[in-house]
Design an enzyme around this catalytic site. Sequence first.
Site, PDB file in Angstrom:
ATOM      1  N   ARG A 181       0.801  -1.566   0.115  1.00  0.00           N
ATOM      2  CA  ARG A 181       0.319  -0.038  -0.085  1.00  0.00           C
ATOM      3  C   ARG A 181       0.521   1.708  -0.631  1.00  0.00           C
ATOM      4  O   ARG A 181       1.616   1.482   0.713  1.00  0.00           O
ATOM      5  CB  ARG A 181      -1.272  -0.289   1.027  1.00  0.00           C
ATOM      6  CG  ARG A 181      -1.534   1.483   1.831  1.00  0.00           C
ATOM      7  CD  ARG A 181      -2.745   0.790   2.986  1.00  0.00           C
ATOM      8  NE  ARG A 181      -3.411   2.270   3.231  1.00  0.00           N
ATOM      9  CZ  ARG A 181      -3.154   3.587   3.543  1.00  0.00           C
ATOM     10  NH1 ARG A 181      -2.541   3.123   4.696  1.00  0.00           N
ATOM     11  NH2 ARG A 181      -3.386   4.715   3.769  1.00  0.00           N
ATOM     12  N   HIS A 186      -2.780  11.029   1.277  1.00  0.00           N
ATOM     13  CA  HIS A 186      -2.591  10.663   2.678  1.00  0.00           C
ATOM     14  C   HIS A 186      -1.666  12.194   2.699  1.00  0.00           C
ATOM     15  O   HIS A 186      -0.251  12.365   2.758  1.00  0.00           O
ATOM     16  CB  HIS A 186      -1.449   9.908   2.507  1.00  0.00           C
ATOM     17  CG  HIS A 186      -0.998   8.936   3.650  1.00  0.00           C
ATOM     18  ND1 HIS A 186      -0.421   7.631   4.067  1.00  0.00           N
ATOM     19  CD2 HIS A 186      -0.171   9.920   4.545  1.00  0.00           C
ATOM     20  CE1 HIS A 186      -0.363   7.488   5.559  1.00  0.00           C
ATOM     21  NE2 HIS A 186      -0.331   8.684   5.782  1.00  0.00           N
ATOM     22  N   GLU A 192      -6.810   8.380   6.574  1.00  0.00           N
ATOM     23  CA  GLU A 192      -6.911   8.910   7.946  1.00  0.00           C
ATOM     24  C   GLU A 192      -7.427  10.150   8.205  1.00  0.00           C
ATOM     25  O   GLU A 192      -6.826  11.768   8.071  1.00  0.00           O
ATOM     26  CB  GLU A 192      -5.874   9.215   8.943  1.00  0.00           C
ATOM     27  CG  GLU A 192      -5.218   7.362   9.644  1.00  0.00           C
ATOM     28  CD  GLU A 192      -4.174   7.487  10.475  1.00  0.00           C
ATOM     29  OE1 GLU A 192      -3.059   8.887  10.272  1.00  0.00           O
ATOM     30  OE2 GLU A 192      -4.062   6.458  10.513  1.00  0.00           O
ATOM     31  N   ASN A 217      -6.737   1.551  10.096  1.00  0.00           N
ATOM     32  CA  ASN A 217      -5.562   1.675  10.724  1.00  0.00           C
ATOM     33  C   ASN A 217      -5.736   2.184  12.032  1.00  0.00           C
ATOM     34  O   ASN A 217      -7.084   2.773  12.690  1.00  0.00           O
ATOM     35  CB  ASN A 217      -5.042   3.024  10.128  1.00  0.00           C
ATOM     36  CG  ASN A 217      -4.308   3.133   8.425  1.00  0.00           C
ATOM     37  OD1 ASN A 217      -4.631   2.534   8.014  1.00  0.00           O
ATOM     38  ND2 ASN A 217      -4.827   4.455   8.342  1.00  0.00           N
ATOM     39  N   TYR A 237      -3.301   1.500  16.391  1.00  0.00           N
ATOM     40  CA  TYR A 237      -2.297   1.587  16.881  1.00  0.00           C
ATOM     41  C   TYR A 237      -1.833   0.835  18.064  1.00  0.00           C
ATOM     42  O   TYR A 237      -1.284   0.382  18.932  1.00  0.00           O
ATOM     43  CB  TYR A 237      -1.371   2.716  16.529  1.00  0.00           C
ATOM     44  CG  TYR A 237      -0.881   2.887  14.888  1.00  0.00           C
ATOM     45  CD1 TYR A 237      -1.577   3.335  13.832  1.00  0.00           C
ATOM     46  CD2 TYR A 237       0.487   3.261  14.043  1.00  0.00           C
ATOM     47  CE1 TYR A 237      -0.950   3.605  13.034  1.00  0.00           C
ATOM     48  CE2 TYR A 237       1.134   2.690  13.363  1.00  0.00           C
ATOM     49  CZ  TYR A 237       0.302   3.100  12.251  1.00  0.00           C
ATOM     50  OH  TYR A 237       0.366   3.844  10.943  1.00  0.00           O
ATOM     51  N   GLU A 240      -3.311  -0.520   8.572  1.00  0.00           N
ATOM     52  CA  GLU A 240      -2.080   0.096   9.121  1.00  0.00           C
ATOM     53  C   GLU A 240      -2.213  -0.067  10.314  1.00  0.00           C
ATOM     54  O   GLU A 240      -3.146   0.225  10.978  1.00  0.00           O
ATOM     55  CB  GLU A 240      -1.727   1.526   9.338  1.00  0.00           C
ATOM     56  CG  GLU A 240      -1.507   2.606   7.910  1.00  0.00           C
ATOM     57  CD  GLU A 240      -0.976   3.789   8.029  1.00  0.00           C
ATOM     58  OE1 GLU A 240      -0.891   4.495   8.876  1.00  0.00           O
ATOM     59  OE2 GLU A 240      -0.942   4.919   7.205  1.00  0.00           O
TER      60      GLU A 240
HETATM   61  C1  PNW Z   1      -0.460   7.609  11.183  1.00  0.00           C
HETATM   62  N1  PNW Z   1      -2.738   9.057  16.695  1.00  0.00           N
HETATM   63  O1  PNW Z   1      -0.665   8.484  11.645  1.00  0.00           O
HETATM   64  C2  PNW Z   1      -0.217   7.720   9.733  1.00  0.00           C
HETATM   65  O2  PNW Z   1      -1.110   6.977   8.284  1.00  0.00           O
HETATM   66  C3  PNW Z   1       1.041   7.371   9.307  1.00  0.00           C
HETATM   67  O3  PNW Z   1       1.723   8.536   7.763  1.00  0.00           O
HETATM   68  C4  PNW Z   1       2.190   7.711  10.851  1.00  0.00           C
HETATM   69  O4  PNW Z   1       3.446   7.463  10.036  1.00  0.00           O
HETATM   70  C5  PNW Z   1       1.839   6.923  11.209  1.00  0.00           C
HETATM   71  O5  PNW Z   1       0.383   6.394  11.457  1.00  0.00           O
HETATM   72  C6  PNW Z   1       2.773   5.880  12.225  1.00  0.00           C
HETATM   73  O6  PNW Z   1       2.328   7.475  13.639  1.00  0.00           O
HETATM   74  C7  PNW Z   1      -1.093   8.671  12.788  1.00  0.00           C
HETATM   75  O7  PNW Z   1      -2.156  10.040  17.774  1.00  0.00           O
HETATM   76  C8  PNW Z   1      -0.248   9.981  14.073  1.00  0.00           C
HETATM   77  O8  PNW Z   1      -3.336   8.340  17.807  1.00  0.00           O
HETATM   78  C9  PNW Z   1      -1.053   9.917  14.992  1.00  0.00           C
HETATM   79  C10 PNW Z   1      -2.074   9.032  15.634  1.00  0.00           C
HETATM   80  C11 PNW Z   1      -2.512   7.826  14.897  1.00  0.00           C
HETATM   81  C12 PNW Z   1      -1.857   7.697  13.647  1.00  0.00           C
END
Ligand code: PNW
Length: 490
Positions: free
Chosen positions: A83, A129, A176, A317, A319, A387
């Site tokens: 991707r 993006h 996002e 996405n 995390y 992601e």
């Molecule tokens: C994503 N949060 O951004 C993006 O899609 C990527 O480009 C980036 O490199 C990656 O995550 C890692 O940061 C985020 O604060 C930025 O929860 C912030 C958050 C989540 C995703």
Amino acid sequence: TIIMEEDLRGSLGRDFFHGYATAATQVEGAWNRDGKGPTIWDTFAHTSGRVKDKSTPDDAVRSYDLYKQDVNLMKSYGANAYRFSLSWARIIPLGGKDDPVNEKGVKYYSNLIDELLRNGITPFVTLFHWDVPQALEDRYGGMLNQEAYTPDFVRYATVCFERFGDRVKHWITYNEPGVYALAGYAAGVHAPARSSFRDRNDIGDSSTEPFIVGHTQLVSHGHVAKLYREKFKPTQNGMLGITLHGNWSEPWDANDPLDQEAAERAREFEIAWYADPVHKTGDYPASMRFQLGDRLPHFTEAESKLVLGSSDFYGMNSYTSFFVRHKTTPPDINDHKGNIDQFDENKEGVSRGPASDTYWLRTSPWGFRKLLNWIWVRYHKSIYVTENGTTAKGENDINPATNKSQIINDQFRIDFFKGYVGELARAVKEDGVDVRSYFAWTFTDNWEWAAGYTDRFGVTFIDFDSPDKTRYPKQSAYYLRSLFEHLIAK
Ligand code: PNW
């Protein structure tokens, strides 16, 4: 060593996509070569004081030059999908609907797509993006101007479908939209760096602009989806969707109804803000309307019809997870989270997980399966995880010149993947959630936006001081290869 629990062997379908996700600004470099126009991120990085290590994405990982090497390496990692995002300003340097197409930019992406297909790797292409062409920001304020912006985005998408749609069958319009809106127009820590409550920016109106920018993305996504379905899908036969970010929000006090409500409100402000209009109701969640009133835009009837059902899948996405507590005071005018506080520990002192090198990110796979289920129950759409990944605690502090081997043995990242992908497999096998892909973030260390080169998210170490940005595989790359060999049915 044990890759993953034996009972999960073969739990994912044979057509499951797995690989890596990247974004143009973070990896390409060549920021002003072969006709590319500047983007709001070029401006951001070239403005002093914005990026942690004062770096720019001018060269980044040089994947513009080294894409063949990258595809080879990806193949050696066992990936069957990649991707990546297109840089709008590389394809249309000035961005607008009447502005010329840059053939050299088109050629770069065309070559990349061909190289992937030759190597048996399926391209998933993101149109946007975060890198608005600077010319459009200057001309009419970018996404704050829905009326001017939408035709420009639709024309850009048209060019992409015309030039690449014969070979690309998986499209993502926006990455996002919520993070773009909040980081760029509320916190002001991302381009275009507007914030009315940070003194160093003091520009714009953060009580309204993030929601306007969110609305622009939803409606312009709807127009592009309609265009694809009517003009391109009949012959090209691909699918198109939008990717939304969401963390899992868990009540701080599991037994307090006010914290339970606060956690649900947090999920709605973060996720349902976009997912309800697209996948469920064609409108914003009631909790947002209640708190924000008319500061939240209204969908016209036509817009609502356009947006509802406009994504062929749920692009996800995620995390991390947070504990969420209700507030006892009324919401601030600049609140965008549903009047809640986030914590690293719950009432019992249980931690959400070990800290990484990224301030907001902790390893908390326990929330990932809950989130997959929450999305599946609320929206009932096939989920493509587009992601998920982490920085590894301490990787920032290691001097790569003298101690590369410490970075390459990234057990922290292996533990992260083991946890999250394991929860994904359990959601599929035990809960019946329909998950079709897993893209790890990310393929190589790269330019991590305002964190510059300090936050290393890659499964490949990059020596940023070397002229050719030398790539060194980390252990996690081979772990993921073995993991998917184990999980995907033979
Ligand atoms: C994503 N949060 O951004 C993006 O899609 C990527 O480009 C980036 O490199 C990656 O995550 C890692 O940061 C985020 O604060 C930025 O929860 C912030 C958050 C989540 C995703």
